[in-house]
Scaffold this motif. Structure first.
Motif, PDB file in Angstrom:
ATOM      1  N   ASP A 185      11.395   6.883   2.887  1.00 36.33           N
ATOM      2  CA  ASP A 185      10.358   6.909   1.858  1.00 36.33           C
ATOM      3  C   ASP A 185      10.813   6.126   0.636  1.00 36.33           C
ATOM      4  O   ASP A 185      11.837   6.445   0.033  1.00 36.33           O
ATOM      5  CB  ASP A 185      10.070   8.372   1.474  1.00 36.33           C
ATOM      6  N   LEU A 186      10.047   5.123   0.271  1.00 37.72           N
ATOM      7  CA  LEU A 186      10.462   4.266  -0.844  1.00 37.72           C
ATOM      8  C   LEU A 186      10.585   5.050  -2.146  1.00 37.72           C
ATOM      9  O   LEU A 186      11.368   4.690  -3.021  1.00 37.72           O
ATOM     10  CB  LEU A 186       9.501   3.073  -1.001  1.00 37.72           C
ATOM     11  N   HIS A 187       9.807   6.123  -2.272  1.00 44.48           N
ATOM     12  CA  HIS A 187       9.844   6.889  -3.516  1.00 44.48           C
ATOM     13  C   HIS A 187      11.158   7.643  -3.706  1.00 44.48           C
ATOM     14  O   HIS A 187      11.475   8.066  -4.809  1.00 44.48           O
ATOM     15  CB  HIS A 187       8.654   7.845  -3.600  1.00 44.48           C
ATOM     16  N   SER A 188      11.930   7.830  -2.618  1.00 45.74           N
ATOM     17  CA  SER A 188      13.267   8.409  -2.814  1.00 45.74           C
ATOM     18  C   SER A 188      14.364   7.356  -2.655  1.00 45.74           C
ATOM     19  O   SER A 188      15.344   7.364  -3.397  1.00 45.74           O
ATOM     20  CB  SER A 188      13.489   9.596  -1.857  1.00 45.74           C
ATOM     21  N   VAL A 189      14.174   6.425  -1.705  1.00 46.71           N
ATOM     22  CA  VAL A 189      15.227   5.424  -1.458  1.00 46.71           C
ATOM     23  C   VAL A 189      15.417   4.498  -2.671  1.00 46.71           C
ATOM     24  O   VAL A 189      16.550   4.256  -3.111  1.00 46.71           O
ATOM     25  CB  VAL A 189      14.919   4.585  -0.194  1.00 46.71           C
ATOM     26  N   ARG A 240       0.820  -1.202   0.000  1.00 51.14           N
ATOM     27  CA  ARG A 240       0.000   0.000   0.000  1.00 51.14           C
ATOM     28  C   ARG A 240       0.864   1.267   0.000  1.00 51.14           C
ATOM     29  O   ARG A 240       0.492   2.291  -0.541  1.00 51.14           O
ATOM     30  CB  ARG A 240      -0.915   0.011   1.231  1.00 51.14           C
ATOM     31  N   GLY A 241       2.057   1.147   0.611  1.00 46.94           N
ATOM     32  CA  GLY A 241       2.954   2.292   0.706  1.00 46.94           C
ATOM     33  C   GLY A 241       3.449   2.821  -0.641  1.00 46.94           C
ATOM     34  O   GLY A 241       3.991   3.926  -0.704  1.00 46.94           O
ATOM     35  N   THR A 242       3.241   2.070  -1.700  1.00 49.94           N
ATOM     36  CA  THR A 242       3.630   2.599  -3.017  1.00 49.94           C
ATOM     37  C   THR A 242       2.643   3.675  -3.468  1.00 49.94           C
ATOM     38  O   THR A 242       2.931   4.422  -4.393  1.00 49.94           O
ATOM     39  CB  THR A 242       3.620   1.493  -4.103  1.00 49.94           C
ATOM     40  N   GLY A 243       1.478   3.687  -2.830  1.00 47.79           N
ATOM     41  CA  GLY A 243       0.452   4.628  -3.233  1.00 47.79           C
ATOM     42  C   GLY A 243      -0.071   4.348  -4.633  1.00 47.79           C
ATOM     43  O   GLY A 243      -0.722   5.198  -5.240  1.00 47.79           O
ATOM     44  N   GLY A 244       0.234   3.182  -5.143  1.00 44.11           N
ATOM     45  CA  GLY A 244      -0.272   2.817  -6.466  1.00 44.11           C
ATOM     46  C   GLY A 244       0.747   3.012  -7.566  1.00 44.11           C
ATOM     47  O   GLY A 244       0.545   2.579  -8.691  1.00 44.11           O
ATOM     48  N   ASP A 245       1.864   3.669  -7.255  1.00 45.15           N
ATOM     49  CA  ASP A 245       2.903   3.861  -8.274  1.00 45.15           C
ATOM     50  C   ASP A 245       3.999   2.817  -8.060  1.00 45.15           C
ATOM     51  O   ASP A 245       4.821   2.938  -7.149  1.00 45.15           O
ATOM     52  CB  ASP A 245       3.471   5.275  -8.171  1.00 45.15           C
ATOM     53  N   ASP A 285       7.777   3.786   8.337  1.00 47.38           N
ATOM     54  CA  ASP A 285       7.404   3.667   9.750  1.00 47.38           C
ATOM     55  C   ASP A 285       8.363   2.711  10.464  1.00 47.38           C
ATOM     56  O   ASP A 285       8.359   1.511  10.202  1.00 47.38           O
ATOM     57  CB  ASP A 285       5.963   3.138   9.826  1.00 47.38           C
ATOM     58  N   GLU A 286       9.167   3.222  11.373  1.00 52.31           N
ATOM     59  CA  GLU A 286      10.167   2.357  12.014  1.00 52.31           C
ATOM     60  C   GLU A 286       9.536   1.289  12.899  1.00 52.31           C
ATOM     61  O   GLU A 286      10.173   0.319  13.277  1.00 52.31           O
ATOM     62  CB  GLU A 286      11.192   3.177  12.796  1.00 52.31           C
ATOM     63  N   LYS A 290      18.346   4.639   9.305  1.00 51.57           N
ATOM     64  CA  LYS A 290      17.387   5.695   8.948  1.00 51.57           C
ATOM     65  C   LYS A 290      17.910   6.443   7.732  1.00 51.57           C
ATOM     66  O   LYS A 290      19.084   6.799   7.676  1.00 51.57           O
ATOM     67  CB  LYS A 290      17.268   6.680  10.123  1.00 51.57           C
ATOM     68  N   ASP A 291      17.040   6.650   6.776  1.00 48.77           N
ATOM     69  CA  ASP A 291      17.454   7.372   5.566  1.00 48.77           C
ATOM     70  C   ASP A 291      17.551   8.872   5.856  1.00 48.77           C
ATOM     71  O   ASP A 291      16.613   9.472   6.348  1.00 48.77           O
ATOM     72  CB  ASP A 291      16.426   7.124   4.455  1.00 48.77           C
ATOM     73  N   GLU A 292      18.696   9.434   5.584  1.00 51.37           N
ATOM     74  CA  GLU A 292      18.848  10.894   5.681  1.00 51.37           C
ATOM     75  C   GLU A 292      19.626  11.374   4.468  1.00 51.37           C
ATOM     76  O   GLU A 292      20.771  10.972   4.262  1.00 51.37           O
ATOM     77  CB  GLU A 292      19.581  11.276   6.984  1.00 51.37           C
TER      78      GLU A 292
END
Ligand SMILES: Cc1cc2nc3c(=O)[nH]c(=O)nc-3n(C[C@H](O)[C@H](O)[C@H](O)COP(=O)(O)OP(=O)(O)OC[C@H]3O[C@@H](n4cnc5c(N)ncnc54)[C@H](O)[C@@H]3O)c2cc1C
Ligand SMILES: Nc1ncnc2c1ncn2[C@@H]1O[C@H](COP(=O)(O)O)[C@@H](O)[C@H]1O
Lengths: 317, 262
Positions: A300-304, A207-212, A284-285, B242-244
């Protein structure tokens, strides 16, 4: 040495990898005999491939009276081959269809059945992983001809030439077995990526992909991996059900599993907990998936994911 | 029309299911409930009933220990009309082969059944073989693992989402069907449903009632035997970063490279 029957899993004559794994297991138990139910024109090619992976014999059964019907005719075919060959064991791929065939066959032959084995020893004892992967069970068939369904990725497919002697087998299919007809069939579009259940690496999104799924697919392709999804992502219509991992989807056991934007619910764990190495990216840790991981990134998966994908591409070139 | 829904009482998956010393699933010491996946079957049975003017009786059938009556009761609360509970000391430890025998005999005893509806798998054993075995034993068409189920006069058609294709499978009643968790959310029992369930008939059968010999079922005659059960060692805690400003991606790639995945 007794024959060990392996039901060939194929699409239009193209043998799927789990069948080769079964041939490797069959060799531990006896002499591998493949049972190919398919079109006569595809049999020769399939038999050659099966021989390459150790099939000593290939029973070829024309599928004219099998293909338009659900599972029951295949169970009848196997029963008749088993009656003729008196095999030491019968191995079937642990798919939904494979298990149903095995179930019917067990009743027909009066034989014990073990499903979802992840390993089979030379003496026929099997290893299974149960309760969402929390327990390992060793079991053995104690009556009749052991019928064992084996999960994909449970053995490595090994090239080792077998004789591959083709034997045409004429099976008779009863009318009762033709009572459930397949009236429509829509083949699934090939994604060009490895098959989920067979892949060495699986990259999945929730769900964390938000659909993308772009970031998930990008990483998967950089790693040569299959793409998977949580039920939340499937229920939202973002991915087809065939890619769902978990209790009511596929069970995967790859070398590496990377869960992205997936919380790690028990039903999801049931399908991936036995992966060798587990990685998660979740913002969410506290997400329960982190209890399972060998390595986790809180972010955030969209940046990582895009950054990781870029870094991997750079290292590869 | 007569519909029998097979409902199983299973240990609650969130309550750490475990094995007994004889390697059977502990069905008494761990809290149990109606297998979640069988709720979908109950739902579809009720929808078949609601989708026709005909008189339809939905019977919830379970094979299991005393507490398994809870699974039937839940189905009655959801809207099933009557229940059947097959209970017998000798059944304990039965495998799918024996369970399917007892279920088949119970279906025969209930009589003139048009549809036997099952869940896709039990949430404890998860073999997904009982519906196919039932079809084999009863000599009925098998239309299983439907993500959608539709009645067409005296036939049932199910959509089956397979590995390589989505298929539509059709069979004439009487038949055995099963449905997946894609078939549509199961309803919650209403207050009215809960009250009404108390008055619905729940019959008990023993093996003798079904004409099944005790020597055909149970742990000692199972056609396969569990030799050993081992709890999986807990995973050792992994490294979490943690990503930073992009550090997460670098660390992730470093980890993958250290494990030779790149
Ligand atoms: C009978 C039954 C069978 C089921 N079968 C299955 C099954 O086979 N497979 C399955 O997966 N589930 C199954 N489920 C559902 C399961 O219980 C969960 O609801 C589901 O797995 C949740 O999916 P999810 O983790 O994607 O979503 P959520 O639980 O909503 O988790 C989303 C996660 O994404 C994280 N997140 C959000 N945004 C970002 C971002 N930008 N970057 C990084 N992380 C982010 C959140 O922190 C959260 O942890 C089943 C349930 C039932 C009742
Ligand atoms: N003991 C039981 N009592 C009633 N129904 C059962 C029982 N065991 C299995 N079933 C039915 O068969 C389906 C598949 O079960 P299984 O083959 O054990 O995964 C379940 O979803 C139930 O509908």
């Amino acid at each position: 040495m007794s024959e060990v029957l392996v039901l060939v899993d194929h699409v239009d004559g193209a043998v799927r990898k789990p069948t080769y794994e079964l041939l490797a297991i069959a060799k531990r138990l006896g002499e591998p005999s493949a049972v190919f139910i398919g079109g006569a024109d595809k049999a020769e090619g399939a038999a050659a491939d099966l021989a390459k992976f150790g099939a000593e014999k290939v029973y070829v059964v024309d599928h004219a009276e099998v293909k338009g019907y659900l599972v029951a005719p295949k169970a009848e075919v196997l029963q008749q081959v088993a009656d003729a060959a008196s095999p030491a064991a019968i191995l079937i791929v642990s798919s939904a269809e494979g298990k149903e065939i095995a179930g019917r066959l067990a009743i027909k032959l009066g034989s014990g059945l073990i499903t979802d084995a992840v390993d089979v020893d030379a003496d026929g004892s099997t290893t299974q992983s149960v309760f969402a992967g929390n327990y390992t069970v060793k079991a053995k068939v104690t009556k009749g001809t052991p019928i064992i369904t084996v999960k994909p990725n449970s053995a490595s497919a090994e090239e080792s030439a077998g004789a591959g002697t083709v034997e045409q087998f004429a099976a008779t299919i009863s009318d009762a077995a033709k009572a459930a007809r397949i009236v429509a069939s829509n083949p699934r579009q090939a994604s060009g990526r490895p098959e989920l259940a067979e892949a060495a690496i699986v990259v999945s999104g929730g769900r964390g992909t938000g659909g993308d799924f772009g970031a998930v697919e990008g990483l998967a392709d950089a790693l040569g991996a299959a793409v998977g999804a949580s039920r939340a992502a499937v229920d939202s219509g973002w991915q087809p059900h065939a890619l769902q991992i978990g209790q009511t989807g596929k069970t995967v056991s790859p070398q590496l599993y990377i869960a992205n934007g997936i919380s790690g619910a028990i039903q999801h764990r049931a399908g991936m907990q036995t992966s060798k190495t587990i990685v998660a990216v979740n913002k969410d840790e506290e997400a329960p998936i982190f209890e399972l991981v060998d390595f986790g990134v809180v972010g955030d998966l969209h940046s990582v994911l895009p950054a990781a994908t870029q870094e991997i591409e750079k290292r590869k070139s | 029309m007569n519909i029998v829904v097979c409902v199983k009482y299973v240990p609650d998956a969130t309550a750490d299911p475990r094995f007994e010393s004889d390697n059977t699933v502990d069905r008494v010491g761990v809290d149990g409930l109606l297998s979640e996946l069988d709720e979908y079957a109950v739902e579809q049975a009720l929808q078949l009933k609601e989708g026709t003017e005909e008189e339809v009786t939905v019977t919830a059938l379970t094979v299991g220990p005393e507490k398994a009556a809870d699974a039937v009761r839940k189905a009655l609360q959801m809207g099933a009309d009557q229940g059947v509970h097959v209970q017998d000391e000798a059944i304990a430890g039965s495998d799918a082969i024996a369970t399917s025998l007892v279920l088949a005999k119970a279906v025969e005893k209930i009589g003139s059944v048009d549809v036997v509806l099952c869940g896709m798998a039990s949430t404890d054993g998860a073999m997904s073989v009982v519906p196919a075995m039932l079809a084999e034993r009863l000599g009925l068409p098998q239309v299983t693992l439907g993500s959608r189920i539709e009645r067409k006069e005296n036939q049932l058609a199910v959509q089956r989402d397979g590995d390589t294709a989505t298929e539509v499978v059709i069979g004439a009643m009487p038949l055995v069907a099963s449905v997946t968790d894609q078939s549509g959310e199961a309803r919650y029992p209403s207050f009215k449903g809960i009250m009404a369930a108390k008055k619905k008939p729940l019959e008990n059968y023993t093996l003798a009632d079904l004409g099944v010999d005790a020597g055909e079922v149970g742990l000692s005659v199972a056609w396969s035997a569990v030799e050993e059960t081992t709890e999986r060692p807990p995973r050792t805690a992994g490294e979490i970063v943690k990503d930073e400003d992009g550090s997460g991606a670098t660390a992730l790639v470093g980890f993958l490279a250290s494990k030779k995945f790149i």
